[in-house]
Write a protein that holds these residues in place. Structure first.
Motif, PDB file in Angstrom:
ATOM      1  N   PRO A 201       0.813  -1.218   0.000  1.00  0.00           N
ATOM      2  CA  PRO A 201       0.000   0.000   0.000  1.00  0.00           C
ATOM      3  C   PRO A 201       0.846   1.268   0.000  1.00  0.00           C
ATOM      4  O   PRO A 201       1.928   1.303   0.570  1.00  0.00           O
ATOM      5  CB  PRO A 201      -0.791  -0.113   1.306  1.00  0.00           C
ATOM      6  N   ARG A 202       0.320   2.297  -0.671  1.00  0.00           N
ATOM      7  CA  ARG A 202       0.921   3.632  -0.620  1.00  0.00           C
ATOM      8  C   ARG A 202      -0.024   4.525   0.152  1.00  0.00           C
ATOM      9  O   ARG A 202      -1.199   4.622  -0.184  1.00  0.00           O
ATOM     10  CB  ARG A 202       1.130   4.190  -2.033  1.00  0.00           C
ATOM     11  N   VAL A 203       0.479   5.167   1.181  1.00  0.00           N
ATOM     12  CA  VAL A 203      -0.344   6.005   2.048  1.00  0.00           C
ATOM     13  C   VAL A 203      -0.175   7.458   1.638  1.00  0.00           C
ATOM     14  O   VAL A 203       0.944   7.967   1.588  1.00  0.00           O
ATOM     15  CB  VAL A 203       0.061   5.812   3.532  1.00  0.00           C
ATOM     16  N   LEU A 204      -1.275   8.116   1.322  1.00  0.00           N
ATOM     17  CA  LEU A 204      -1.285   9.525   0.899  1.00  0.00           C
ATOM     18  C   LEU A 204      -0.306   9.767  -0.248  1.00  0.00           C
ATOM     19  O   LEU A 204       0.493  10.691  -0.213  1.00  0.00           O
ATOM     20  CB  LEU A 204      -0.936  10.422   2.081  1.00  0.00           C
ATOM     21  N   SER A 205      -0.335   8.911  -1.236  1.00  0.00           N
ATOM     22  CA  SER A 205       0.537   8.998  -2.421  1.00  0.00           C
ATOM     23  C   SER A 205       2.013   9.068  -2.051  1.00  0.00           C
ATOM     24  O   SER A 205       2.788   9.794  -2.668  1.00  0.00           O
ATOM     25  CB  SER A 205       0.160  10.199  -3.285  1.00  0.00           C
ATOM     26  N   GLY A 206       2.389   8.345  -1.020  1.00  0.00           N
ATOM     27  CA  GLY A 206       3.792   8.290  -0.617  1.00  0.00           C
ATOM     28  C   GLY A 206       4.167   9.252   0.488  1.00  0.00           C
ATOM     29  O   GLY A 206       5.301   9.225   0.966  1.00  0.00           O
ATOM     30  N   LEU A 207       3.246  10.114   0.923  1.00  0.00           N
ATOM     31  CA  LEU A 207       3.558  11.060   2.002  1.00  0.00           C
ATOM     32  C   LEU A 207       3.454  10.411   3.375  1.00  0.00           C
ATOM     33  O   LEU A 207       4.127  10.827   4.311  1.00  0.00           O
ATOM     34  CB  LEU A 207       2.622  12.275   1.938  1.00  0.00           C
ATOM     35  N   GLY A 208       2.610   9.399   3.515  1.00  0.00           N
ATOM     36  CA  GLY A 208       2.472   8.683   4.775  1.00  0.00           C
ATOM     37  C   GLY A 208       3.289   7.410   4.770  1.00  0.00           C
ATOM     38  O   GLY A 208       4.019   7.120   3.815  1.00  0.00           O
ATOM     39  N   VAL A 209       3.151   6.636   5.823  1.00  0.00           N
ATOM     40  CA  VAL A 209       3.916   5.401   5.982  1.00  0.00           C
ATOM     41  C   VAL A 209       2.958   4.269   6.342  1.00  0.00           C
ATOM     42  O   VAL A 209       2.101   4.438   7.202  1.00  0.00           O
ATOM     43  CB  VAL A 209       4.972   5.574   7.103  1.00  0.00           C
ATOM     44  N   ALA A 210       3.129   3.134   5.685  1.00  0.00           N
ATOM     45  CA  ALA A 210       2.441   1.913   6.083  1.00  0.00           C
ATOM     46  C   ALA A 210       3.461   1.050   6.813  1.00  0.00           C
ATOM     47  O   ALA A 210       4.557   0.819   6.308  1.00  0.00           O
ATOM     48  CB  ALA A 210       1.893   1.179   4.862  1.00  0.00           C
ATOM     49  N   ILE A 211       3.120   0.593   8.014  1.00  0.00           N
ATOM     50  CA  ILE A 211       4.026  -0.247   8.795  1.00  0.00           C
ATOM     51  C   ILE A 211       3.599  -1.693   8.620  1.00  0.00           C
ATOM     52  O   ILE A 211       2.431  -2.030   8.818  1.00  0.00           O
ATOM     53  CB  ILE A 211       4.028   0.172  10.276  1.00  0.00           C
ATOM     54  N   LEU A 212       4.553  -2.534   8.213  1.00  0.00           N
ATOM     55  CA  LEU A 212       4.284  -3.939   7.938  1.00  0.00           C
ATOM     56  C   LEU A 212       5.081  -4.831   8.870  1.00  0.00           C
ATOM     57  O   LEU A 212       6.185  -4.484   9.264  1.00  0.00           O
ATOM     58  CB  LEU A 212       4.694  -4.286   6.497  1.00  0.00           C
ATOM     59  N   SER A 213       4.507  -5.986   9.167  1.00  0.00           N
ATOM     60  CA  SER A 213       5.214  -7.033   9.871  1.00  0.00           C
ATOM     61  C   SER A 213       5.583  -8.094   8.839  1.00  0.00           C
ATOM     62  O   SER A 213       4.699  -8.745   8.285  1.00  0.00           O
ATOM     63  CB  SER A 213       4.328  -7.636  10.966  1.00  0.00           C
ATOM     64  N   THR A 214       6.870  -8.234   8.567  1.00  0.00           N
ATOM     65  CA  THR A 214       7.329  -9.153   7.533  1.00  0.00           C
ATOM     66  C   THR A 214       8.170 -10.256   8.153  1.00  0.00           C
ATOM     67  O   THR A 214       8.435 -10.245   9.357  1.00  0.00           O
ATOM     68  CB  THR A 214       8.183  -8.409   6.488  1.00  0.00           C
ATOM     69  N   SER A 215       8.609 -11.173   7.324  1.00  0.00           N
ATOM     70  CA  SER A 215       9.486 -12.241   7.804  1.00  0.00           C
ATOM     71  C   SER A 215      10.864 -11.703   8.172  1.00  0.00           C
ATOM     72  O   SER A 215      11.618 -12.359   8.884  1.00  0.00           O
ATOM     73  CB  SER A 215       9.616 -13.319   6.736  1.00  0.00           C
ATOM     74  N   LYS A 216      11.191 -10.503   7.716  1.00  0.00           N
ATOM     75  CA  LYS A 216      12.476  -9.874   8.033  1.00  0.00           C
ATOM     76  C   LYS A 216      12.340  -8.792   9.098  1.00  0.00           C
ATOM     77  O   LYS A 216      13.227  -7.971   9.275  1.00  0.00           O
ATOM     78  CB  LYS A 216      13.099  -9.297   6.768  1.00  0.00           C
ATOM     79  N   GLY A 217      11.198  -8.765   9.800  1.00  0.00           N
ATOM     80  CA  GLY A 217      10.986  -7.801  10.877  1.00  0.00           C
ATOM     81  C   GLY A 217       9.944  -6.764  10.529  1.00  0.00           C
ATOM     82  O   GLY A 217       9.353  -6.775   9.452  1.00  0.00           O
ATOM     83  N   VAL A 218       9.728  -5.830  11.460  1.00  0.00           N
ATOM     84  CA  VAL A 218       8.765  -4.750  11.271  1.00  0.00           C
ATOM     85  C   VAL A 218       9.454  -3.636  10.499  1.00  0.00           C
ATOM     86  O   VAL A 218      10.552  -3.196  10.864  1.00  0.00           O
ATOM     87  CB  VAL A 218       8.243  -4.234  12.631  1.00  0.00           C
TER      88      VAL A 218
END
Length: 132
Positions: free
Chosen positions: A95-112
């Motif tokens: 996901p892109r938040v506010l066309s790249g101005l915001g941040v989406a935080i993900l939990s991945t296999s390589k960490g947050v």
């Protein structure tokens, strides 16, 4: 018992910002610590400290405000994936938040990490929250 600790974390930060508090104290967990590190790295909070003296420990977060206008650095914190409905994103559909101005935080296999870091690492994961 709290069923969604990440939503509780985001709500405590949101309420502290609405009340114009400088510092907010939150019960600690490993995922909350990692989210705090991402928020600090992206410049949404001023500083943080982990206090592990008690059994669970706490996180103390110093919130960031604009010195001139007194506006908070975080305007919105939005929980995406919940325990009842998990939201996952493949590396091609991050996901892109506010066309790249915001941040989406993900939990991945390589960490947050943020969605940009996940794209660079070529991993997808669970979308925890949006911050802008």
């Amino acid at each position: 018992m709290n069923t969604d600790p990440i939503a509780d974390y985001l709500t405590r930060v949101r309420n502290a910002i609405k009340a114009n508090h400088r510092v907010v104290e939150i019960p600690a967990s490993n995922i909350k610590k990692e989210i705090t590190k991402v928020l600090y790295k992206k410049g949404y909070i001023q500083s943080y400290r982990f206090d592990d003296s008690a059994v669970q420990g706490t996180i103390k977060i110093a919130l960031k405000y604009n010195p001139a206008t007194k506006q908070p650095a975080i305007t919105k914190l939005e929980r995406v994936s919940t325990p009842g409905l998990r939201k996952y994103a493949h590396v091609e559909n991050l996901p892109r938040v506010l066309s790249g101005l915001g941040v989406a935080i993900l939990s991945t296999s390589k960490g947050v990490m943020t969605e940009k870091e996940a794209k660079a690492e070529n991993v997808g994961g669970e979308v925890l929250c949006y911050v802008y």
